[in-house]
Design a protein around this motif. Structure first.
Motif, mmCIF file in Angstrom:
data_model
loop_
_atom_site.group_PDB
_atom_site.id
_atom_site.type_symbol
_atom_site.label_atom_id
_atom_site.label_comp_id
_atom_site.label_asym_id
_atom_site.label_seq_id
_atom_site.Cartn_x
_atom_site.Cartn_y
_atom_site.Cartn_z
ATOM 1 N N GLY A 105 -12.010 3.688 131.581
ATOM 2 C CA GLY A 105 -12.020 2.812 132.749
ATOM 3 C C GLY A 105 -10.667 2.333 133.205
ATOM 4 N N LYS A 106 -9.641 3.195 133.137
ATOM 5 C CA LYS A 106 -8.306 2.780 133.550
ATOM 6 C C LYS A 106 -7.727 3.728 134.597
ATOM 7 N N MET A 107 -7.013 3.135 135.547
ATOM 8 C CA MET A 107 -6.311 3.926 136.554
ATOM 9 C C MET A 107 -4.838 3.553 136.544
ATOM 10 N N MET A 108 -3.994 4.481 136.985
ATOM 11 C CA MET A 108 -2.566 4.243 137.104
ATOM 12 C C MET A 108 -2.191 4.177 138.575
ATOM 13 N N SER A 109 -1.075 3.540 138.852
ATOM 14 C CA SER A 109 -0.607 3.437 140.229
ATOM 15 C C SER A 109 -0.096 4.779 140.721
ATOM 16 N N LEU A 110 -0.252 5.045 141.999
ATOM 17 C CA LEU A 110 0.382 6.213 142.590
ATOM 18 C C LEU A 110 1.873 5.966 142.768
ATOM 19 N N ALA A 111 2.235 4.684 142.916
ATOM 20 C CA ALA A 111 3.633 4.321 143.094
ATOM 21 C C ALA A 111 4.375 4.330 141.770
ATOM 22 N N GLN A 112 5.628 4.731 141.808
ATOM 23 C CA GLN A 112 6.534 4.629 140.670
ATOM 24 C C GLN A 112 7.668 3.678 141.051
ATOM 25 N N PHE A 113 8.127 2.923 140.068
ATOM 26 C CA PHE A 113 9.153 1.922 140.326
ATOM 27 C C PHE A 113 10.393 2.226 139.487
ATOM 28 N N SER A 114 11.560 1.947 140.049
ATOM 29 C CA SER A 114 12.808 2.108 139.316
ATOM 30 C C SER A 114 13.590 0.807 139.396
ATOM 31 N N GLY A 115 14.505 0.632 138.474
ATOM 32 C CA GLY A 115 15.301 -0.589 138.454
ATOM 33 C C GLY A 115 15.112 -1.356 137.168
ATOM 34 N N SER A 116 15.664 -2.569 137.137
ATOM 35 C CA SER A 116 15.704 -3.351 135.899
ATOM 36 C C SER A 116 14.723 -4.520 135.904
ATOM 37 N N ASP A 117 13.857 -4.607 136.914
ATOM 38 C CA ASP A 117 12.894 -5.708 136.937
ATOM 39 C C ASP A 117 12.025 -5.674 135.686
ATOM 40 N N ALA A 118 11.749 -6.860 135.161
ATOM 41 C CA ALA A 118 10.979 -6.924 133.918
ATOM 42 C C ALA A 118 9.580 -6.356 134.094
ATOM 43 N N SER A 119 8.938 -6.688 135.210
ATOM 44 C CA SER A 119 7.593 -6.157 135.460
ATOM 45 C C SER A 119 7.385 -5.978 136.952
ATOM 46 N N PRO A 120 7.527 -4.759 137.446
ATOM 47 C CA PRO A 120 7.322 -4.507 138.880
ATOM 48 C C PRO A 120 5.856 -4.590 139.281
ATOM 49 N N CYS A 121 4.958 -4.761 138.291
ATOM 50 C CA CYS A 121 3.526 -4.728 138.569
ATOM 51 C C CYS A 121 2.974 -6.084 138.997
ATOM 52 N N THR A 122 3.745 -7.141 138.792
ATOM 53 C CA THR A 122 3.256 -8.493 139.061
ATOM 54 C C THR A 122 2.801 -8.661 140.503
ATOM 55 N N ASN A 123 3.598 -8.165 141.442
ATOM 56 C CA ASN A 123 3.290 -8.343 142.861
ATOM 57 C C ASN A 123 2.721 -7.089 143.510
ATOM 58 N N TYR A 124 2.357 -6.104 142.705
ATOM 59 C CA TYR A 124 1.827 -4.849 143.236
ATOM 60 C C TYR A 124 0.376 -5.050 143.643
ATOM 61 N N SER A 125 0.026 -4.713 144.891
ATOM 62 C CA SER A 125 -1.353 -4.923 145.352
ATOM 63 C C SER A 125 -1.718 -3.927 146.446
ATOM 64 N N PRO A 126 -1.849 -2.630 146.105
ATOM 65 C CA PRO A 126 -2.231 -1.640 147.112
ATOM 66 C C PRO A 126 -3.616 -1.933 147.675
ATOM 67 N N ASP A 127 -3.706 -1.954 149.002
ATOM 68 C CA ASP A 127 -4.967 -2.242 149.689
ATOM 69 C C ASP A 127 -5.568 -3.562 149.228
ATOM 70 N N GLY A 128 -4.697 -4.502 148.871
ATOM 71 C CA GLY A 128 -5.133 -5.834 148.484
ATOM 72 C C GLY A 128 -5.627 -5.972 147.067
ATOM 73 N N VAL A 129 -5.502 -4.906 146.241
ATOM 74 C CA VAL A 129 -5.975 -4.952 144.859
ATOM 75 C C VAL A 129 -4.827 -5.348 143.942
ATOM 76 N N SER A 130 -4.905 -6.540 143.362
ATOM 77 C CA SER A 130 -3.869 -7.025 142.446
ATOM 78 C C SER A 130 -4.369 -6.914 141.015
ATOM 79 N N GLY A 131 -3.680 -7.574 140.083
ATOM 80 C CA GLY A 131 -4.113 -7.571 138.691
ATOM 81 C C GLY A 131 -3.579 -6.408 137.878
ATOM 82 N N TRP A 132 -2.457 -5.827 138.290
ATOM 83 C CA TRP A 132 -1.861 -4.689 137.587
ATOM 84 C C TRP A 132 -0.920 -5.169 136.490
ATOM 85 N N SER A 133 -0.658 -4.306 135.526
ATOM 86 C CA SER A 133 0.262 -4.649 134.433
ATOM 87 C C SER A 133 1.020 -3.403 133.987
ATOM 88 N N LEU A 134 2.064 -3.629 133.205
ATOM 89 C CA LEU A 134 2.769 -2.506 132.604
ATOM 90 C C LEU A 134 1.878 -1.842 131.559
#
Length: 354
Positions: A105-134
């Protein structure tokens, strides 16, 4: 008063004293609610999906997320997840929320993130769906195991980057992926490697995000434990937590053996201690798989097994190796006297009977 009545009254008085004594001597425990046990749906929520009633409340149900009542799978690795649907092919005019990498029951993001941010998933919300994590390193191992299928699906979505692995060796172009612990590296034809292991030095440079999904799209539904299993199935506990991959089944499919869904690396003692540590949290008895069991895992191409790795087994210091580029051995069933040094680090799985 009749003697029989006196005897009955005396017996009830003694029984009452015994019960009172027991109550006073024990600590009261609040029983779990149906919701805490995963029975958080009503019958209409389950639709045509298989469902179980809560033993404490007939109105509360637990329904499967990924198979219908006939056992047909609703989701496959690589399926696209939308807010209200799951599809093997992209839906015209819509951008997927994620892509399935794990049938627990797990899906991964289509987006990939680069850089030094601790967690780029905090504000990720494709089509309004939040709640993502590393992801954890185990999640990255599952993505790596299914990377060919995942990339073939990602290629169908415009302006979407595929998962890259290093094709040229152990250093250089391999991406260092952020995880909840030590970062992970993807090297072609090898199991996932952890930070500070050979070929996985340096700081993490890229990240994916992960999230659970439901039978109807994004969200989170509990999973019902199947009554029977086949080789390759994900074995779950009563709450739907994925514990391992089935690599052996007995007649009827209700019992067999499972392998942890991803491998780890460590010394012989570290491997033994980790497998032992799973006993308390899962309710199963775990240990290193035997040589013959690893041969079975190899022959059946169980997800997560790498033909380029050496694995600890329960047979003394003997390790299981299968790599066609080596002279020893060249097939899953080949055996030799190759011994591993107990203090050196090698890959390992844990196995348990169910």
């Amino acid at each position: 008063m009749k003697n029989s009545e006196k005897k009955l009254g005396a017996s009830l008085w003694v029984l009452g004293m015994m019960i009172s004594g027991n109550v006073l001597a024990q600590t009261c425990v609040v029983p779990p609610t149906c919701e805490e046990l995963g029975y958080d749906k009503v019958a209409s929520d389950c639709g045509s999906l298989a469902k179980l009633k809560c033993p404490f409340d007939d109105s509360k149900y637990f329904c499967t997320a990924y198979t219908d009542m006939n056992g047909k799978k609703i989701a496959e690795i690589g399926d696209f997840v939308y807010t209200d649907a799951i599809s093997a092919e992209p839906i015209s005019g819509r951008i997927p929320v994620g892509i399935v990498y794990d049938l627990s029951g797990k899906m991964m993001s289509l987006a990939q993130f680069s850089g030094s941010d601790a967690s780029p998933c905090t504000n990720y919300s494709p089509d309004g769906v939040s709640g993502w994590s590393l992801p954890a390193i185990e999640d990255m191992a599952l993505i790596k195991a299914n990377v060919t299928k995942i990339n073939s699906q990602l290629a169908k979505v415009a302006n979407t980057e595929q998962i890259k692995t290093n094709e040229g060796g152990y250093t250089g172009s391999d991406r260092r992926w952020k995880t909840t612990g030590e970062h992970a590296c993807m090297i072609a034809n090898m199991a996932i490697t952890q930070a500070h292991t050979y070929g996985c030095n340096g700081s993490p440079s890229h990240a994916l995000c992960i999230r659970t999904f439901s039978s109807d799209g994004a969200g989170k539904d509990p999973i019902v434990k199947p009554t029977t299993y086949a080789v390759g199935d994900v074995y779950t506990d009563e709450k739907g937590t994925a514990l391992g991959t089935v690599f052996e089944v007995e007649a009827g499919g209700q019992h067999g053996k499972i392998l942890t869904r991803t491998s780890r690396s460590g010394t012989q003692n570290q491997a033994i201690e980790y497998c032992d540590s799973l006993n308390a949290s899962t309710g199963l008895i775990w240990g290193l798989p035997t040589w013959d069991q690893m041969v079975s895992v190899c022959n059946k191409e169980i997800s997560g097994y790498s033909t380029s790795s050496t694995y600890w087994t329960a047979d003394g210091n003997k390790g299981h190796i299968y790599n066609s580029s080596y002279t020893r051995p060249t097939a899953c069933s080949d055996k030799d006297n190759f011994k591993l040094s107990p203090d050196e680090s090698y890959s390992y799985f844990c196995a348990a009977a169910f």
